[in-house]
Design a protein around this motif. Structure first.
Motif, PDB file in Angstrom:
ATOM      1  N   GLU A   1       0.841  -1.201   0.000  1.00 20.13           N
ATOM      2  CA  GLU A   1       0.000   0.000   0.000  1.00 20.13           C
ATOM      3  C   GLU A   1       0.875   1.251   0.000  1.00 20.13           C
ATOM      4  N   ALA A   2       1.962   1.201   0.774  1.00 16.25           N
ATOM      5  CA  ALA A   2       2.877   2.345   0.819  1.00 16.25           C
ATOM      6  C   ALA A   2       3.442   2.604  -0.562  1.00 16.25           C
ATOM      7  N   LEU A   3       3.743   1.517  -1.288  1.00 13.66           N
ATOM      8  CA  LEU A   3       4.299   1.684  -2.636  1.00 13.66           C
ATOM      9  C   LEU A   3       3.255   2.259  -3.584  1.00 13.66           C
ATOM     10  N   ILE A   4       1.995   1.819  -3.423  1.00  4.31           N
ATOM     11  CA  ILE A   4       0.930   2.384  -4.270  1.00  4.31           C
ATOM     12  C   ILE A   4       0.820   3.890  -4.011  1.00  4.31           C
ATOM     13  N   LEU A   5       0.872   4.270  -2.727  1.00  6.90           N
ATOM     14  CA  LEU A   5       0.788   5.701  -2.400  1.00  6.90           C
ATOM     15  C   LEU A   5       1.968   6.463  -3.013  1.00  6.90           C
ATOM     16  N   GLN A   6       3.142   5.847  -2.962  1.00  2.04           N
ATOM     17  CA  GLN A   6       4.327   6.474  -3.542  1.00  2.04           C
ATOM     18  C   GLN A   6       4.156   6.629  -5.060  1.00  2.04           C
ATOM     19  N   ARG A   7       3.567   5.610  -5.700  1.00  2.00           N
ATOM     20  CA  ARG A   7       3.318   5.684  -7.149  1.00  2.00           C
ATOM     21  C   ARG A   7       2.330   6.802  -7.465  1.00  2.00           C
ATOM     22  N   LEU A   8       1.323   6.962  -6.569  1.00  2.51           N
ATOM     23  CA  LEU A   8       0.351   8.047  -6.763  1.00  2.51           C
ATOM     24  C   LEU A   8       1.066   9.386  -6.706  1.00  2.51           C
ATOM     25  N   LYS A   9       2.009   9.471  -5.780  1.00  2.95           N
ATOM     26  CA  LYS A   9       2.771  10.711  -5.660  1.00  2.95           C
ATOM     27  C   LYS A   9       3.587  10.951  -6.930  1.00  2.95           C
ATOM     28  N   GLU A  10       4.239   9.893  -7.424  1.00  3.43           N
ATOM     29  CA  GLU A  10       5.083  10.037  -8.612  1.00  3.43           C
ATOM     30  C   GLU A  10       4.255  10.417  -9.829  1.00  3.43           C
ATOM     31  N   LYS A  11       3.036   9.855  -9.918  1.00  3.50           N
ATOM     32  CA  LYS A  11       2.232  10.101 -11.110  1.00  3.50           C
ATOM     33  C   LYS A  11       1.490  11.438 -11.050  1.00  3.50           C
ATOM     34  N   PHE A  12       0.910  11.723  -9.886  1.00  5.11           N
ATOM     35  CA  PHE A  12       0.041  12.911  -9.823  1.00  5.11           C
ATOM     36  C   PHE A  12       0.658  14.049  -9.044  1.00  5.11           C
ATOM     37  N   GLY A  13       1.802  13.835  -8.459  1.00  3.11           N
ATOM     38  CA  GLY A  13       2.458  14.896  -7.705  1.00  3.11           C
ATOM     39  C   GLY A  13       1.753  15.258  -6.410  1.00  3.11           C
ATOM     40  N   VAL A  14       0.935  14.340  -5.875  1.00  2.00           N
ATOM     41  CA  VAL A  14       0.309  14.644  -4.579  1.00  2.00           C
ATOM     42  C   VAL A  14       1.369  14.562  -3.488  1.00  2.00           C
ATOM     43  N   LYS A  15       1.103  15.237  -2.404  1.00  2.00           N
ATOM     44  CA  LYS A  15       2.047  15.162  -1.291  1.00  2.00           C
ATOM     45  C   LYS A  15       1.657  14.002  -0.387  1.00  2.00           C
ATOM     46  N   LEU A  16       2.628  13.420   0.252  1.00  2.42           N
ATOM     47  CA  LEU A  16       2.357  12.340   1.184  1.00  2.42           C
ATOM     48  C   LEU A  16       2.675  12.801   2.600  1.00  2.42           C
ATOM     49  N   PHE A  17       1.650  12.788   3.444  1.00  2.00           N
ATOM     50  CA  PHE A  17       1.831  13.236   4.831  1.00  2.00           C
ATOM     51  C   PHE A  17       1.815  12.029   5.767  1.00  2.00           C
ATOM     52  N   ASN A  18       2.855  11.874   6.503  1.00  2.00           N
ATOM     53  CA  ASN A  18       2.860  10.884   7.586  1.00  2.00           C
ATOM     54  C   ASN A  18       3.960  11.315   8.543  1.00  2.00           C
ATOM     55  N   GLU A  19       3.601  12.183   9.457  1.00  7.62           N
ATOM     56  CA  GLU A  19       4.594  12.807  10.333  1.00  7.62           C
ATOM     57  C   GLU A  19       5.312  11.782  11.194  1.00  7.62           C
ATOM     58  N   GLU A  20       4.580  10.727  11.586  1.00  9.90           N
ATOM     59  CA  GLU A  20       5.175   9.735  12.478  1.00  9.90           C
ATOM     60  C   GLU A  20       6.299   8.994  11.758  1.00  9.90           C
ATOM     61  N   ALA A  21       6.029   8.575  10.509  1.00 12.31           N
ATOM     62  CA  ALA A  21       7.075   7.875   9.753  1.00 12.31           C
ATOM     63  C   ALA A  21       8.169   8.842   9.328  1.00 12.31           C
ATOM     64  N   ARG A  22       7.779  10.114   9.100  1.00 13.73           N
ATOM     65  CA  ARG A  22       8.773  11.101   8.681  1.00 13.73           C
ATOM     66  C   ARG A  22       9.771  11.364   9.813  1.00 13.73           C
ATOM     67  N   ALA A  23       9.254  11.352  11.050  1.00 11.84           N
ATOM     68  CA  ALA A  23      10.151  11.546  12.191  1.00 11.84           C
ATOM     69  C   ALA A  23      11.168  10.409  12.237  1.00 11.84           C
ATOM     70  N   TYR A  24      10.683   9.187  11.981  1.00 13.51           N
ATOM     71  CA  TYR A  24      11.587   8.028  11.984  1.00 13.51           C
ATOM     72  C   TYR A  24      12.557   8.129  10.813  1.00 13.51           C
ATOM     73  N   GLN A  25      12.012   8.541   9.653  1.00 16.88           N
ATOM     74  CA  GLN A  25      12.830   8.651   8.449  1.00 16.88           C
ATOM     75  C   GLN A  25      13.969   9.645   8.653  1.00 16.88           C
ATOM     76  N   SER A  26      13.632  10.802   9.218  1.00 14.24           N
ATOM     77  CA  SER A  26      14.703  11.789   9.378  1.00 14.24           C
ATOM     78  C   SER A  26      15.667  11.374  10.487  1.00 14.24           C
ATOM     79  N   PHE A  27      15.137  10.662  11.499  1.00 17.79           N
ATOM     80  CA  PHE A  27      16.035  10.158  12.541  1.00 17.79           C
ATOM     81  C   PHE A  27      17.042   9.202  11.924  1.00 17.79           C
ATOM     82  N   MET A  28      16.547   8.271  11.105  1.00 15.88           N
ATOM     83  CA  MET A  28      17.438   7.267  10.524  1.00 15.88           C
ATOM     84  C   MET A  28      18.389   7.894   9.512  1.00 15.88           C
ATOM     85  N   ALA A  29      17.921   8.956   8.828  1.00 15.80           N
ATOM     86  CA  ALA A  29      18.814   9.654   7.884  1.00 15.80           C
ATOM     87  C   ALA A  29      19.973  10.273   8.643  1.00 15.80           C
ATOM     88  N   ALA A  30      19.657  10.943   9.768  1.00 16.98           N
ATOM     89  CA  ALA A  30      20.711  11.566  10.571  1.00 16.98           C
ATOM     90  C   ALA A  30      21.611  10.493  11.190  1.00 16.98           C
TER      91      ALA A  30
END
Lengths: 204, 745
Positions: free
Chosen positions: B303-332
């Motif tokens: 499902e996450a990949l489908i949402l990502q494909r929707l973003k790639e195709k239609f340029g919608v933004k994807l909001f998920n602050e909880e996962a984004r916090a984890y994502q930026s933590f792991m990036a750092a």
């Protein structure tokens, strides 16, 4: 008669077999013609018609007038199921073990069970799809409590192909039990209901 | 390696292995009744007796390691007689209620009684009256209990509740709640799982179904990020509902894996819908017109990949602050450690001999981590250093050192911890100067953790060989989480610690790897997918359109171990799902699981099909579940910032913390789990907030009212504020200064 004489297929005075006196088959066309004429004009037909007429006049008729009249059924006949009660307490015999459900080869038995207020297993609903049931008798055979047995109700006519019996249809009504109408079937583990049946002491 | 023989055949054992383990590995069969692979031997059944050449008596293979050259005999007439006698004794007065017993058909006692052909009772004992005990979610029948002690062993050694014990009294022995009349535990139900007979059973399940009727669906728990393996057991709901199915219970492979109460009892969160064309068209329209999709991490990788494909195709933004916090933590984290994930795992915690838990209430955030820590403490004698502003009653009996810091001062604490752990390590000059430049006086004073406490930590760690740092959920949303992440990355890189970062939801890791997330800003036309939005599509609570919940879906999730695990359909779903919407929008695949093989390989996924993923533990405990993501190299260019001002939290503070077995809105909707959403505070908190036990309060900025309860186990001025009933949206930093208003009733 024992089976031994029948196993000896050689026809002799000792064996159970003997030759039947059958005349030779007609071979020529003339012989065949003679046989036809003999059978046609001998009046054998009237022998049969006379038997019917004689019996009709005598009014000694053996036909069972179903459905007004039904033949008695053997106690081991496998017709629509019954759920029995314990003679001593009136409780249901079924403990809900699910063996009948499991063994049923046409997969037509289903039951709902739950834990009751006394922490015992209670069968809340029990159904048999008579449209699928082949009346093989496995359920009655596997039942460890002699709770499900086959009864004598063999009429399964219905408007629908699948018709069901549910627990209330099958369970012996309490007043039948007290008036001694619950039928027991002789066999392994069966009890003879009489005064000696007493309730089991459960308390320690 | 120790070489010895079993039945004259050569066998090798690893150091530390017992005869039984070596025998099983080599394919020999030794019967047992009380043996559990994951605990220390109970040694109560004595069925595993073997003969050895070094002594005349029989020895217990489950607890005896072999010596080199030992000749072991595992079957002989003498052993057979001994074992048969044990089985005869087990069967004395065991109630002959197999007909109704839940365990019948899957019962160790039944199996072994048949195996040893015990058909009569050769011994007798006076029968006693032993009534069934009702312990909430658990029923205990002492008459059926064979006193194998498996339940007490898991409760003590793996779970850490230590809630049940054996009351010795010869023939009258029974399992009883420890130091209490009623069972007071976290209701993980692991005792039910390990019970070899029908003595301990789930009260909800008892007498509702037989083992052989249930259809087993292997899957993965959907409640927290641990991704525990479980099996949904399904049967038709009742006679009345025809073929409609229902989950009756959840079981697990208790020999090697563990499951918490939420997984075991919180299984009925499925939703049902039919194919409503009109609603579907509306949903497709909503997706087409949306500017952004807000979603939770309680979804599958696909499902996450489908949402990502929707973003790639239609340029919608994807909001998920909880996962984004984890994502930026792991990036750092990766910018310092050089890898995109961490080296630790739940297994590495369980095998450690020193564990530091920092910034998270693991006992409720992620019970699997708690169980791993308990296992480490009980089996390896691991030292557990628990660093958190709040004491945790559930962890008390494994913690060796409690380090209590001030809420908000995590950055200072971890900087000081890094300095302690890196002492003597070979690090670059840059890092050395950073460590030297720390203002110890300020950091210690502000965090309220003294020098001597860090000295104690380094003293504790001297002898430890396998060390793990568990980073909790508090950190992910800390204001300075990026710098904290870098410090954690530094510890991972420079010391022999393996780090585990706990993520919140079942697929936070997956979402963070698959989706490019945007910062959640107020936007028009937001579609909520399992989250709030102008048009909501989801599987919980009130949604405009229902899609299947995770127990009605096929797909994969990525656990906190970075392991891709598969989920299967336990309960069918008749309506539409996200893939149908995506198909309408031109992103075409027949099934959602067709995306499994398309998961991004550059993030470590392997391009394998869903159907080729296995989901089981092998007979010797091998983990054959899915696959572990490959650790990817990332640019190692992070620069650790100086630790400056630490934030201060004074007054009445609430800590967002769920009660045991509650995680999210899905667990809140299950029937068996306790739903306690009371605000819990200490007596001191009650005085500070001018509240009395039982008051109804509203919290400023939060919806609804809550009951305030004084909890004797708490101290200080931080109250616990459950949030599981609220939406899955991110809540920010977990400590929050709150204003409470009493509601007059």
């Amino acid at each position: 008669m024992h089976v031994e004489p029948l196993q000896d297929r050689n026809v002799s005075e000792l064996s159970a077999y003997y030759y039947v006196d059958i005349p030779d088959y007609p071979e020529t066309g003339w012989d065949k013609f003679k046989q036809v004429m003999k059978r046609t004009f001998k009046g054998e037909l009237f022998v049969g018609l006379w038997v019917v007429l004689r019996e009709m006049i005598k009014f000694d008729i053996h036909t069972v007038k179903y459905p007004l009249e039904k033949l008695p059924i053997g106690p081991r006949y496998r017709a629509v199921h019954k759920l029995l009660r314990l003679w001593e307490s009136g409780f249901e015999r079924c403990i809900g073990c699910g063996l009948c459900e499991k063994i049923c080869i046409s997969d037509c038995i289903r039951m709902d069970t739950r834990i009751d207020e006394n922490s015992r297993k209670e069968v809340t609903e029990y159904s048999i799809n008579l449209g699928r049931c082949i009346f093989c008798g496995y359920c009655a055979e596997v039942c460890p409590e002699l709770a499900i047995v086959h009864g004598e109700r063999y009429e399964n006519g219905s408007e629908q192909r699948a018709h069901f019996v549910i627990k209330d249809d099958m369970l012996t009504p309490l007043d039948w039990l007290t008036s001694g109408q619950q039928q027991e079937y002789p066999g392994f583990g069966a009890i003879t209901p009489n005064e000696s049946v007493k309730s089991t002491p459960l308390a320690y | 390696m120790i070489e010895f023989t079993i039945n004259n055949q050569p066998v090798c054992a690893q150091k530390g292995e017992t005869i039984l383990q070596a025998a099983r590995k080599a394919g020999f069969y030794i019967p047992t009744m009380c043996y559990l692979e994951k605990t220390t031997p109970c040694a109560s059944c004595r069925l595993c007796v073997v003969e050895v050449d070094s002594t005349d008596g029989l020895i217990l293979s489950c607890q005896t390691p072999p010596t080199a050259g030992l000749a072991v005999t595992i079957n002989s007439d003498r052993l057979e007689k001994e074992r048969t006698n044990i089985m005869k004794l087990y069967d004395v007065n065991h109630p002959l209620e197999c007909g109704v017993c839940d365990k019948s058909g899957a019962c160790d006692l039944q199996n072994k009684t048949l195996e040893f052909a015990v058909s009569a009772q050769n011994f007798s004992a006076k029968e006693q009256h032993r009534p069934v005990q009702h312990w909430g979610l658990i029923n205990y029948d002492p008459a059926l209990c064979i006193l194998c002690e498996k339940c007490t062993h898991v409760c003590n050694e793996i779970i850490g509740d230590d809630a049940i014990t054996l009351q010795f009294g010869g023939y009258k022995s029974a399992v009883v709640p420890k130091n209490s009349d009623v069972l007071d535990c976290t209701f993980c139900g692991e005792c039910i799982a390990v019970c070899p007979v029908g003595a301990l059973v789930s009260s909800n399940f008892q007498y509702t179904a037989n083992a052989w009727e249930l259809h087993q669906v292997p899957s993965t728990c959907a409640h927290c990020s641990a991704g525990c393996s479980l099996t949904y057991e399904v049967k038709h709901a009742s006679i009345a509902t025809g073929t409609k199915e229902k989950i009756y219970r959840v079981t697990n492979n208790f020999e090697v894996a563990t499951l918490c109460g939420a997984g075991r009892f919180g299984f009925d969160f499925d939703v049902h819908a039919t194919k409503d064309e009109e609603l579907f068209t509306k949903a497709v329209e909503a997706f087409k017109n949306s500017k952004a999709i807000r979603f939770s991490s309680i979804i599958t990788n696909e499902e996450a990949l489908i949402l990502q494909r929707l973003k790639e195709k239609f340029g919608v933004k994807l909001f998920n602050e909880e996962a984004r916090a984890y994502q930026s933590f792991m990036a750092a984290f990766g910018s310092v450690s050089g890898k995109n994930s961490f080296s630790g795992s739940l297994e590495s915690i369980a095998q450690s001999d020193a564990v530091i838990v920092l910034g998270g209430r693991v006992s409720t955030d992620n019970p699997a981590v708690r169980y791993a820590i308990t296992t480490a403490a009980r089996h390896n004698g691991a030292k557990v250093i628990y660093m958190h502003p709040l004491e945790d009653e559930l962890m008390q009996n494994v913690i060796t050192q409690m380090v209590k810091y001030e809420a908000g001062s995590e950055e200072g604490v971890i900087a000081m911890l890094a300095k302690t752990l890196l002492n003597g390590c070979d690090v670059s000059d840059e890092i050395q100067s950073f460590l030297n430049g720390l203002d110890e006086g300020y950091l210690c004073a502000e965090s309220n953790v003294g020098d001597e406490e860090f000295a104690q930590i380094s003293k504790t760690l001297i002898r430890a060989k396998r060390k793990t740092l568990v980073v909790g959920l508090d950190i992910l949303n800390h204001k300075n989480s990026a710098n904290i992440a870098k410090l954690c990355g530094l510890i991972e890189m420079a010391t022999d610690f393996s780090v585990v970062v706990i993520s919140q939801h079942v697929n936070t890791v997956g979402v963070s790897l698959i989706c490019d997330l945007d910062s959640d800003k107020p936007t028009d036309n937001v579609v909520g997918y399992n989250a709030s939005g102008d048009f909501t599509v989801g599987s919980m609570g009130v949604c405009d359109m229902l899609v299947p919940a995770l127990n009605s879906q096929e797909g994969t999730v990525t656990s906190l171990n970075y392991q891709v695990l598969s989920m299967n359909v336990a309960i069918g779903f008749e309506g539409y799902c996200l893939n149908d919407i995506a198909n309408e929008l031109g992103i075409r695949e027949v099934n959602t699981i067709d995306y499994t093989s398309q998961l991004p390989i550059q993030k470590g996924f392997k391009g394998v099909d869903f159907d080729s993923l296995s989901n089981f533990y092998g007979p010797l405990g091998e983990d054959n579940r899915g696959y572990i993501l490959e650790m990817m190299d990332v640019a190692c260019d992070g620069v650790i910032d100086d630790v400056c001002q630490l934030p201060e939290y004074n007054g009445t503070i609430a800590y967002a913390c769920n009660p045991v077995n509650q995680f999210n809105i899905y667990t809140a909707h299950t029937t068996q789990l306790e739903k306690d959403n009371a605000l819990r505070g200490s007596a001191q908190f009650a005085i500070a907030a001018r509240l009395a036990h039982g008051d109804r309060v509203t919290i400023e900025g939060h919806v609804g009212t809550k009951t305030f309860i004084i909890d004797e186990t708490l101290k200080g001025t931080i109250a616990l504020n459950p949030f599981y009933e609220e939406s899955t949206a991110n809540r920010g930093y977990r400590f929050e200064k709150i204003k409470l208003t009493k509601v007059e009733s």
